[in-house]
Design a protein around this motif. Sequence first.
Motif, short mmCIF file in Angstrom:
data_model
loop_
_atom_site.label_atom_id
_atom_site.label_comp_id
_atom_site.label_asym_id
_atom_site.label_seq_id
_atom_site.Cartn_x
_atom_site.Cartn_y
_atom_site.Cartn_z
N LEU A 230 50.81 36.09 35.02
CA LEU A 230 49.76 35.80 34.05
C LEU A 230 50.13 36.24 32.63
N GLU A 231 49.82 35.36 31.66
CA GLU A 231 49.89 35.72 30.25
C GLU A 231 48.54 36.29 29.85
N ILE A 232 48.50 37.00 28.75
CA ILE A 232 47.25 37.61 28.30
C ILE A 232 46.20 36.55 27.98
N SER A 233 46.64 35.34 27.63
CA SER A 233 45.71 34.26 27.28
C SER A 233 44.90 33.78 28.48
N ALA A 234 45.29 34.16 29.68
CA ALA A 234 44.55 33.76 30.88
C ALA A 234 43.16 34.39 30.92
N PHE A 235 43.00 35.52 30.24
CA PHE A 235 41.73 36.26 30.25
C PHE A 235 40.91 35.85 29.03
N THR A 236 40.18 34.74 29.19
CA THR A 236 39.42 34.16 28.09
C THR A 236 38.17 34.98 27.80
N PRO A 237 37.60 34.81 26.60
CA PRO A 237 36.35 35.51 26.28
C PRO A 237 35.24 35.25 27.30
N GLU A 238 35.17 34.02 27.82
CA GLU A 238 34.12 33.71 28.80
C GLU A 238 34.31 34.56 30.06
N ILE A 239 35.54 34.68 30.54
CA ILE A 239 35.80 35.49 31.74
C ILE A 239 35.48 36.95 31.48
N MET A 240 35.90 37.44 30.34
CA MET A 240 35.71 38.86 30.03
C MET A 240 34.25 39.20 29.74
N LYS A 241 33.52 38.29 29.12
CA LYS A 241 32.16 38.58 28.68
C LYS A 241 31.08 38.21 29.70
N THR A 242 31.22 37.05 30.31
CA THR A 242 30.10 36.53 31.11
C THR A 242 30.24 36.73 32.62
N SER A 243 31.42 37.07 33.10
CA SER A 243 31.58 37.25 34.55
C SER A 243 30.90 38.55 34.99
N LYS A 244 30.75 38.72 36.31
CA LYS A 244 30.20 39.94 36.87
C LYS A 244 31.30 40.90 37.33
N ILE A 245 32.53 40.56 37.01
CA ILE A 245 33.67 41.37 37.45
C ILE A 245 33.64 42.72 36.73
N SER A 246 33.60 43.79 37.53
CA SER A 246 33.55 45.14 36.96
C SER A 246 34.85 45.92 37.19
N LEU A 247 35.80 45.28 37.88
CA LEU A 247 37.12 45.90 38.03
C LEU A 247 38.19 44.82 38.05
N PHE A 248 38.98 44.79 36.97
CA PHE A 248 40.18 43.96 36.91
C PHE A 248 41.38 44.86 37.20
N ALA A 249 42.17 44.50 38.22
CA ALA A 249 43.44 45.19 38.47
C ALA A 249 44.53 44.20 38.08
N VAL A 250 45.18 44.42 36.93
CA VAL A 250 46.06 43.39 36.35
C VAL A 250 47.43 43.91 35.94
N GLU A 251 47.80 45.11 36.38
CA GLU A 251 49.10 45.64 36.02
C GLU A 251 50.23 44.79 36.62
N GLY A 252 51.35 44.77 35.94
CA GLY A 252 52.53 44.08 36.46
C GLY A 252 52.56 42.60 36.18
N ASN A 253 51.88 42.14 35.12
CA ASN A 253 51.93 40.74 34.73
C ASN A 253 52.81 40.57 33.48
N MET A 254 52.65 39.45 32.77
CA MET A 254 53.55 39.12 31.66
C MET A 254 53.04 39.63 30.32
N PHE A 255 52.32 40.74 30.33
CA PHE A 255 51.80 41.28 29.07
C PHE A 255 51.69 42.79 29.16
N ASP A 256 51.64 43.41 28.00
CA ASP A 256 51.45 44.85 27.91
C ASP A 256 49.96 45.16 28.07
#
Length: 281
Positions: A230-256
Amino acid sequence: MLLCCCKTNEEQQDSDWKESPNKGHRSSSFQDSRHSSESLKRIMGNSNLKQHIETAQKTGVCQLRHMTLKEVPEELQKLSKNLRTVDLSDNKITHLPPWFTSMTTLKNFTLNNGTLVSLPEDFGKLKKLEVLCLKSNSLSSLPSSFPNLTNLKTLSLSGNHLKQLPSELLSLPQLDVVDLSQNSITKLPQDMSGLQAVELNLNQNQITKLPESIAKCPRLKVLRLEENCLEISAFTPEIMKTSKISLFAVEGNMFDMKLFHQLDGYDEYMERFTATKKKFN
């Protein structure tokens, strides 16, 4: 007594070797001994199997792990109306027999670390199934009847050969936890809104994009995406703001991870994260 018998056999083999000018005679005796040993193992295995079947008949729980089975024992068919739990892990079973789906009382089925390549097309007949664990097999798809498992709550297909998230999972009403880690999944369905899972584990796949519809999953709280593409662009404002996700585990992808902390919507995500964390403190 067994040691005595073994010694006698060895002495007889030595005697045969000395008396016979034909060296193949010793080879024949050795093969006979080996076949006898294999026969003994089969007899002992059948004896153990019989004990397990008898226990299952009394308890409704059948544990047949590490039995070197190449197929599901037919003896289970006789218990199809009262088995609640079956564990066939650590065997060499490639297919389930047609009668397997007649076990209509089955609630928990496990077959981890096997060689299973497919499930019966009518697998959905197991309508009371609540827990299905098929880790480390060779499954590449699910049967079309899978959505009929309306009571399924926990599903683990980690370590199989899936290349996409099975669409059959999107209409299971009771689904809580789904583990699809360590597969070869490259993409997710465009419409994820039907997924009812609370936790979705997609670690160690090859996912490059996230559909924005994942923000509409009504119960999704935990999304694990470690070690994907995953690139950082995969995490759109809609996903970050409107989803009910309270834990993203995203280490080890294509971004810092610093970039993740700077995302538009990260503050809203942290509010959900903090609120959930307080519930468990």
